[in-house]
Design a protein around this motif. Sequence first.
Motif, PDB file in Angstrom:
ATOM      1  N   PRO A  69       0.809  -1.229   0.000  1.00  0.00           N
ATOM      2  CA  PRO A  69       0.000   0.000   0.000  1.00  0.00           C
ATOM      3  C   PRO A  69       0.840   1.276   0.000  1.00  0.00           C
ATOM      4  N   THR A  70       1.246   1.704  -1.176  1.00  0.00           N
ATOM      5  CA  THR A  70       2.015   2.940  -1.308  1.00  0.00           C
ATOM      6  C   THR A  70       1.733   3.532  -2.675  1.00  0.00           C
ATOM      7  N   ASN A  71       2.024   4.813  -2.838  1.00  0.00           N
ATOM      8  CA  ASN A  71       1.769   5.444  -4.135  1.00  0.00           C
ATOM      9  C   ASN A  71       3.074   5.610  -4.922  1.00  0.00           C
ATOM     10  N   LEU A 117      10.617   8.027  -3.949  1.00  0.00           N
ATOM     11  CA  LEU A 117      11.351   8.563  -2.796  1.00  0.00           C
ATOM     12  C   LEU A 117      12.214   7.500  -2.125  1.00  0.00           C
ATOM     13  N   MET A 118      11.799   6.230  -2.226  1.00  0.00           N
ATOM     14  CA  MET A 118      12.613   5.154  -1.653  1.00  0.00           C
ATOM     15  C   MET A 118      14.010   5.122  -2.272  1.00  0.00           C
ATOM     16  N   GLY A 119      14.135   5.603  -3.497  1.00  0.00           N
ATOM     17  CA  GLY A 119      15.442   5.644  -4.132  1.00  0.00           C
ATOM     18  C   GLY A 119      16.405   6.619  -3.488  1.00  0.00           C
ATOM     19  N   TYR A 170       0.601  10.645 -12.144  1.00  0.00           N
ATOM     20  CA  TYR A 170       0.219   9.455 -11.385  1.00  0.00           C
ATOM     21  C   TYR A 170       0.907   9.400 -10.021  1.00  0.00           C
ATOM     22  N   ALA A 171       1.465  10.517  -9.574  1.00  0.00           N
ATOM     23  CA  ALA A 171       2.260  10.538  -8.339  1.00  0.00           C
ATOM     24  C   ALA A 171       1.480  10.021  -7.139  1.00  0.00           C
ATOM     25  N   ASP A 172       0.198  10.333  -7.064  1.00  0.00           N
ATOM     26  CA  ASP A 172      -0.616   9.938  -5.911  1.00  0.00           C
ATOM     27  C   ASP A 172      -1.364   8.628  -6.132  1.00  0.00           C
ATOM     28  N   ARG A 173      -1.144   7.993  -7.268  1.00  0.00           N
ATOM     29  CA  ARG A 173      -1.861   6.758  -7.586  1.00  0.00           C
ATOM     30  C   ARG A 173      -1.214   5.574  -6.873  1.00  0.00           C
ATOM     31  N   GLN A 174      -2.038   4.727  -6.275  1.00  0.00           N
ATOM     32  CA  GLN A 174      -1.528   3.505  -5.662  1.00  0.00           C
ATOM     33  C   GLN A 174      -0.870   2.638  -6.729  1.00  0.00           C
ATOM     34  N   ILE A 175       0.282   2.070  -6.418  1.00  0.00           N
ATOM     35  CA  ILE A 175       1.021   1.332  -7.436  1.00  0.00           C
ATOM     36  C   ILE A 175       0.263   0.101  -7.929  1.00  0.00           C
ATOM     37  N   SER A 176      -0.615  -0.444  -7.085  1.00  0.00           N
ATOM     38  CA  SER A 176      -1.403  -1.605  -7.509  1.00  0.00           C
ATOM     39  C   SER A 176      -2.420  -1.233  -8.583  1.00  0.00           C
TER      40      SER A 176
END
Length: 242
Positions: free
Chosen positions: A88-90, A96-98, A129-135
């Motif tokens: 559950p992340t966008n 940002l994890m990078g 799509y920055a705020d879109r959930q990756i799923s």
Amino acid sequence: MSVLKVDNLSASYRKNKVLYDVNFDVKPGSLTGIVGPNGAGKSTLLKVMLELHPKLSGNVSFFGSTLAKTKTKVGYVPQRGSVDWDFPTNALDVVLMGLYGKIGWFKWPNKKDKDLAMQSLEKMGMADYADRQISQLSGGQQQRVFLARALVQNADLYFMDEPLVGVDAATETAIMATLKQLKADGKTVMVVHHDLLTVEDYFDHVMLLNKTIIDYGKTEDVFTKEQVQRTYGGSLRWMKEA
């Protein structure tokens, strides 16, 4: 100075040796395709070099030093299928994890960090799509986000494990344009690749791998009928034949 030097590298899964006597030297500013049959050890090679899988023997140096001392200079994009896309992340948070290697895992990203992440998403056509959930993203969109995560690191050496698998034509074009721009900027990129028909168009260097290095060098010198058939066991029909 070499950006990557590998000497006598070998590795196994359980009792099966999947890499042996691997030796090569990579100069800066190249875009290399790593090709070979299924089970040739292509993905394993990346993982062993990045210390994600143990080696049996050999040495790997990055920029004349160890991976531990040069991690901020190295970026990695694993196979998309190895990622839990239901997490559950966008898209912005994934990118940002990078940056966590530079800002630390226990610090909140600041505005500058978020701006850098948004710039990387924009480069891959994913800013909207920055705020879109990756799923909720398509496979091609997920791959673009993953590449944006690598770009935000601003590394000097990138490893990418089959970034073009399962993506649409537009995404493939966008990814290759990005990789060629990285090369133009003096970065070094090594890509596990499966499509022999596009090797000559996509890469200036090619590594032919089947558990050991069959050949490695400039594409026009290495990517020949004889060497490709040798890599694939001689049973592959040469794609340039009518």
